[in-house]
Design a protein around this motif. Structure first.
Motif, mmCIF file in Angstrom:
data_model
loop_
_atom_site.group_PDB
_atom_site.id
_atom_site.type_symbol
_atom_site.label_atom_id
_atom_site.label_comp_id
_atom_site.label_asym_id
_atom_site.label_seq_id
_atom_site.Cartn_x
_atom_site.Cartn_y
_atom_site.Cartn_z
ATOM 1 N N UNK A 1 0.731 -22.467 6.674
ATOM 2 C CA UNK A 1 -0.187 -22.895 5.835
ATOM 3 C C UNK A 1 -0.450 -21.623 4.205
ATOM 4 N N UNK A 2 0.463 -20.740 4.117
ATOM 5 C CA UNK A 2 0.489 -19.861 3.335
ATOM 6 C C UNK A 2 -0.450 -18.884 3.489
ATOM 7 N N UNK A 3 -2.132 -18.998 4.531
ATOM 8 C CA UNK A 3 -2.553 -18.246 4.279
ATOM 9 C C UNK A 3 -2.866 -17.460 6.182
ATOM 10 N N UNK A 4 -2.469 -18.208 7.255
ATOM 11 C CA UNK A 4 -2.222 -17.227 8.603
ATOM 12 C C UNK A 4 -1.463 -16.557 8.735
ATOM 13 N N UNK A 5 -0.994 -15.353 9.184
ATOM 14 C CA UNK A 5 -0.324 -14.492 9.339
ATOM 15 C C UNK A 5 0.577 -14.581 10.120
ATOM 16 N N UNK A 6 2.077 -15.471 10.087
ATOM 17 C CA UNK A 6 3.067 -16.324 10.804
ATOM 18 C C UNK A 6 4.017 -15.518 11.477
ATOM 19 N N UNK A 7 3.252 -13.673 10.907
ATOM 20 C CA UNK A 7 4.891 -12.869 11.632
ATOM 21 C C UNK A 7 5.007 -12.651 12.795
ATOM 22 N N UNK A 8 4.773 -12.932 14.375
ATOM 23 C CA UNK A 8 4.274 -12.307 15.098
ATOM 24 C C UNK A 8 5.609 -13.798 15.253
ATOM 25 N N UNK A 9 4.974 -15.282 15.163
ATOM 26 C CA UNK A 9 5.666 -16.124 15.777
ATOM 27 C C UNK A 9 6.816 -15.689 14.893
ATOM 28 N N UNK A 10 6.867 -15.486 13.602
ATOM 29 C CA UNK A 10 9.015 -15.702 13.746
ATOM 30 C C UNK A 10 9.570 -14.850 14.203
ATOM 31 N N UNK A 11 8.889 -13.198 14.063
ATOM 32 C CA UNK A 11 9.643 -12.720 15.213
ATOM 33 C C UNK A 11 9.952 -12.865 16.195
ATOM 34 N N UNK A 12 9.466 -13.927 16.720
ATOM 35 C CA UNK A 12 9.815 -14.223 17.983
ATOM 36 C C UNK A 12 10.622 -15.132 17.924
ATOM 37 N N UNK A 13 10.587 -15.880 16.943
ATOM 38 C CA UNK A 13 12.350 -16.682 17.100
ATOM 39 C C UNK A 13 12.899 -16.526 16.560
ATOM 40 N N UNK A 14 12.995 -15.465 16.396
ATOM 41 C CA UNK A 14 14.751 -14.633 15.769
ATOM 42 C C UNK A 14 14.693 -14.295 16.994
ATOM 43 N N UNK A 15 14.150 -13.268 18.315
ATOM 44 C CA UNK A 15 14.682 -13.181 19.068
ATOM 45 C C UNK A 15 15.055 -13.942 19.352
ATOM 46 N N UNK A 16 14.909 -14.981 20.029
ATOM 47 C CA UNK A 16 15.582 -16.169 21.025
ATOM 48 C C UNK A 16 17.016 -16.488 20.414
ATOM 49 N N UNK A 17 17.326 -16.144 18.828
ATOM 50 C CA UNK A 17 18.402 -16.505 19.117
ATOM 51 C C UNK A 17 19.754 -15.888 19.261
ATOM 52 N N UNK A 18 20.849 -16.824 20.005
ATOM 53 C CA UNK A 18 21.370 -16.720 20.351
ATOM 54 C C UNK A 18 23.260 -16.834 19.695
ATOM 55 N N UNK A 19 24.662 -17.075 19.812
ATOM 56 C CA UNK A 19 25.165 -17.396 19.084
ATOM 57 C C UNK A 19 25.284 -19.218 19.258
ATOM 58 N N UNK A 20 25.019 -19.608 17.872
ATOM 59 C CA UNK A 20 25.528 -21.397 17.973
ATOM 60 C C UNK A 20 24.460 -21.629 17.350
ATOM 61 N N UNK A 21 22.918 -21.424 16.956
ATOM 62 C CA UNK A 21 21.949 -21.591 17.346
ATOM 63 C C UNK A 21 22.018 -21.016 15.524
ATOM 64 N N UNK A 22 20.445 -22.076 15.717
ATOM 65 C CA UNK A 22 19.688 -22.277 14.108
ATOM 66 C C UNK A 22 18.534 -22.351 14.388
ATOM 67 N N UNK A 23 17.827 -21.105 13.302
ATOM 68 C CA UNK A 23 16.577 -20.784 13.122
ATOM 69 C C UNK A 23 16.086 -21.382 12.497
ATOM 70 N N UNK A 24 15.398 -22.525 12.106
ATOM 71 C CA UNK A 24 14.686 -23.687 11.584
ATOM 72 C C UNK A 24 12.635 -23.298 10.884
#
Length: 542
Positions: free
Chosen positions: A58-81
Motif C-alpha cells: 500500500x506504499x505505507x506499511x513496511x514490507x521489508x521483512x515480507x520481501x526478504x522472507x519471500x526471497x529466502x524461499x527462492x530456488x532454481x525454477x521459481x518466479x518471485x512475483x
C-alpha cells in the motif's frame, strides 16, 4: 514457507471435502488466486508471491521483512512475483546489500505485475543510500527481470550506495583469477531485463559487471545520481528501447578500465585489463537509445571492443558530449584509465541542444605504443543541432595523435559557434577520414578547423552561413587548416550576405621561403562559392 495445495488432496478428495458443508457454504469451483501461497511454473518451479509472506503493497506499511522472507524461499525454477501495488522497503544495510539479493541461484525470474513498484525508503539520516534495490551475484545464469520497477521514495542529497539493479559476475574464461577477486571463478550469464524502470536511485540505474549474454529491452531510467545504464567488462549484449532522463552522470556507459595487470577493485566492484579482451564490453549491439538531460555524457564508450551503437538520440546534455568515445592513460591525470576502443561502429546519431555533440578524445600523454591513441571507430550518419561547444571534435590532448577514425555523412545545423571553437574540428590527429561534412550556421565564424592534423581526407565539405557579417569575423574564413596536411576533394561554400572581404578557405603553411608559401601541405580540389569568389583559397605562412 510453502503451503502446497497437494497436501490437502492427498488426504481428502475435493468432492468429499465439499460434502462436509452445506451447499450455501461450499467452496467456489476455483480457489481465489490470493489463497494460493504457491502456484506452479511451467517447468516445475513455484510462483513466490510476496503478498503470501505478509507484504501489503500500500506504499505505507513496511514490507521489508515480507520481501526478504519471500526471497529466502527462492530456488532454481521459481518466479518471485510482485502483484500490483507499492512495496515499501525501509530496512537499512540489509544482508546482501539489497532489498532483493539473489546469489548463486539460476533459472529464476522476478516479475512485477502492471502497477507494481519496489519503493526504496531506506536512506540514512544524512540522505545517503544504504542498499541497492536488486542485486544478482554469480555464479548464476538464466535470470530474468520483467516489468520490474524500483524507485527511491525521495531524491537523495548525496551520490552514494544504491543502484536500482546491480549484477556482478566473473569476467574471465580462464583459471587466472584477477587480482583482488575473492568470489567463485564462475560467470553470470543469460541475464534479461525487459520493460523495467528505475527512478531516483542514489547511484546508477542499472549496472552490470562481468556479465555475459545480456538482453536489455525496454528499460527507462530517470533522476539517478550516477549513470543510467552502465556496463563494465561484459560481453555479448543486446540493448534495445533504452531511455534515460536527467541522470547524474552518463546516460549510457560502456566502460572497461585499464590497469597493467588484470584487476578487480572490490570496493567499486569493477574490472580492469591491460588491453582489450573478449570481456571489454565486447560484441554489444545497442539500438534505439534516447537520452534527455543529464550532468555528463549522453552515451560514453571507453575500452570497448567489437560493438555497434545505432539509432541514438540525445538532447539537453548540459556538461559533456551527446556521444563521447575516449581513452585515458595512467599519466593523463584522469581519475579512471581506459584504452582506445576498437571495432566500434556508430550509426544514426542525433544530438540536440547539448554542450558538445560527438567528441572523440584520446589522452595518451606520451605513452609508448598506440593502446591509448589508435582507435578503430566508424561513424555513419551523425547529425548535431544547436550545440554550444564543438558539434563534432576529434582530438588528442598529447602525443601521439589520435588515429583510426572514419566519419561518414556528418551534418551540423544551426550551431552556435563559440569563440575559439568551430562546428567540426580535428586537433592533433592522424589519417582521419571524413566523407561528406555539411555545416549550416547563422554565424560567419570558423565552421571547419584542422590543427596539427596529418593526412586527413574530406570527400565533400559543405558550409552554408545564413546570417549577416558580425564584427571582426565579418570576412570568415569558413575553413582553417594550420600545421596540418591532407586533402579536401571538393567544397561548396555558400554565404549569400558575404562581404567583399570574404575569405572562404585559409591554409597556414610551414613550407615558406622568404615569407612566401611554396608548397602548401593541404590540397584543396574543386571549390564552389556563392557568391562567386575569384580566389577562394588563401595560403599564408604560419
Amino acid at each position: 514457507m510453502r503451503y502446497p495445495l497437494a497436501n490437502w488432496s492427498s488426504a481428502l478428495s475435493r468432492r468429499k471435502f465439499l460434502g462436509m458443508f452445506p451447499a450455501a457454504l461450499a467452496l467456489p469451483a476455483a480457489l481465489p488466486e490470493s489463497f494460493n501461497a504457491v502456484r506452479r511454473v511451467e517447468g516445475g518451479g513455484d510462483v513466490i508471491d510476496v503478498r503470501d509472506f505478509g507484504a501489503v503493497g500500500d506504499g505505507t506499511q513496511d514490507d521489508s521483512i515480507a520481501i526478504r522472507n519471500a526471497v529466502a524461499e527462492l530456488k532454481s525454477g521459481d518466479v518471485l512475483l510482485f502483484p500490483s501495488g507499492q512495496y515499501r522497503f525501509t530496512q537499512r544495510h540489509p544482508a546482501g546489500g539489497a532489498a532483493i539479493s539473489i546469489v548463486g541461484i539460476s533459472d529464476v525470474s522476478i516479475d512485477f505485475d502492471t502497477g507494481a513498484e519496489l519503493l526504496m525508503d531506506n536512506l540514512d539520516d544524512n540522505g545517503a543510500g544504504t542498499s541497492h534495490g536488486i542485486v544478482l551475484r554469480g555464479p548464476l545464469e538464466r535470470v530474468s527481470l520483467h516489468n520490474v520497477a524500483v524507485r527511491w521514495a525521495s531524491q537523495p542529497a548525496l551520490r552514494s550506495m544504491g543502484d536500482g539493479i546491480r549484477v556482478v559476475g566473473y569476467a574471465s574464461d580462464t583459471s587466472a583469477v584477477p587480482d583482488g577477486w575473492t568470489g567463485p571463478g564462475r560467470p553470470v550469464s543469460w541475464v534479461t531485463l525487459s520493460d523495467c524502470r528505475v527512478e531516483s536511485s542514489p547511484q546508477a540505474g542499472v549496472i552490470m559487471m562481468g556479465v555475459s549474454d545480456i538482453t536489455v529491452d525496454g528499460l527507462h531510467v530517470e533522476n539517478t545520481m550516477a549513470d543510467g545504464l552502465h556496463f563494465n567488462a561484459c560481453r555479448r549484449g543486446t540493448v534495445e528501447r533504452y531511455s534515460a532522463t536527467n541522470t547524474g552522470d552518463d546516460g549510457l556507459a560502456l566502460v572497461t578500465y585499464y590497469s597493467p595487470e588484470a584487476q578487480f577493485d572490490s570496493a567499486s566492484e569493477t574490472f580492469s585489463f591491460p588491453a582489450l579482451t573478449e570481456w571489454s564490453n565486447t560484441d554489444f549491439d545497442v539500438t534505439d537509445v534516447q537520452v534527455s538531460g543529464g550532468a555528463a555524457n549522453g552515451v560514453r564508450l571507453a575500452g570497448v571492443n567489437r560493438s555497434t551503437v545505432a539509432a541514438v538520440a540525445v538532447d539537453g546534455v548540459s556538461n559533456g558530449a551527446g556521444v563521447m568515445v575516449d581513452s585515458a592513460s595512467p599519466d593523463s591525470g584522469a581519475g579512471w584509465h581506459y584504452v582506445a576502443s576498437r571495432g566500434v561502429q556508430l550509426d544514426g546519431i542525433t544530438v540536440e541542444d547539448s554542450h558538445t555533440g560527438l567528441h572523440v578524445l584520446a589522452r595518451p600523454n606520451g605513452s609508448t605504443g598506440d593502446a591509448f591513441s589508435r582507435f578503430d571507430l566508424e561513424v555513419a550518419g551523425v547529425a548535431v543541432n544547436n550545440c554550444l561547444y564543438w558539434s563534432i571534435l576529434v582530438e588528442s590532448i598529447a602525443t601521439p595523435p589520435v588515429t583510426g577514425i572514419s566519419l561518414i555523412d556528418c551534418t551540423v545545423i544551426d550551431t552556435e559557434i563559440g569563440p575559439g571553437t568551430g562546428a567540426v574540428g580535428l586537433q592533433r590527429t592522424q589519417d582521419v577520414s571524413l566523407g561528406t561534412v555539411s555545416i549550416t550556421t547563422a554565424k560567419s565564424a570558423v565552421a571547419f578547423s584542422a590543427d596539427n592534423s596529418a593526412q586527413f581526407t574530406i570527400d565533400q565539405l559543405n558550409v552554408t552561413v545564413t546570417g549577416p557579417p558580425l564584427g571582426s569575423e565579418a570576412g570568415g574564413p569558413f575553413a582553417v587548416f594550420q600545421g596540418s596536411s591532407g586533402t579536401v576533394v571538393a567544397a561548396d561554400l555558400v554565404w549569400e550576405q558575404a562581404p567583399s572581404s570574404w575569405l572562404p578557405v585559409l591554409i597556414f603553411s610551414d613550407s615558406c621561403v622568404g615569407g612566401t608559401p611554396t608548397n602548401p601541405e593541404v590540397s584543396v580540389g574543386t571549390v564552389t562559392t556563392t557568391p562567386p569568389k575569384g580566389e577562394p583559397v588563401f595560403v599564408a605562412c604560419r
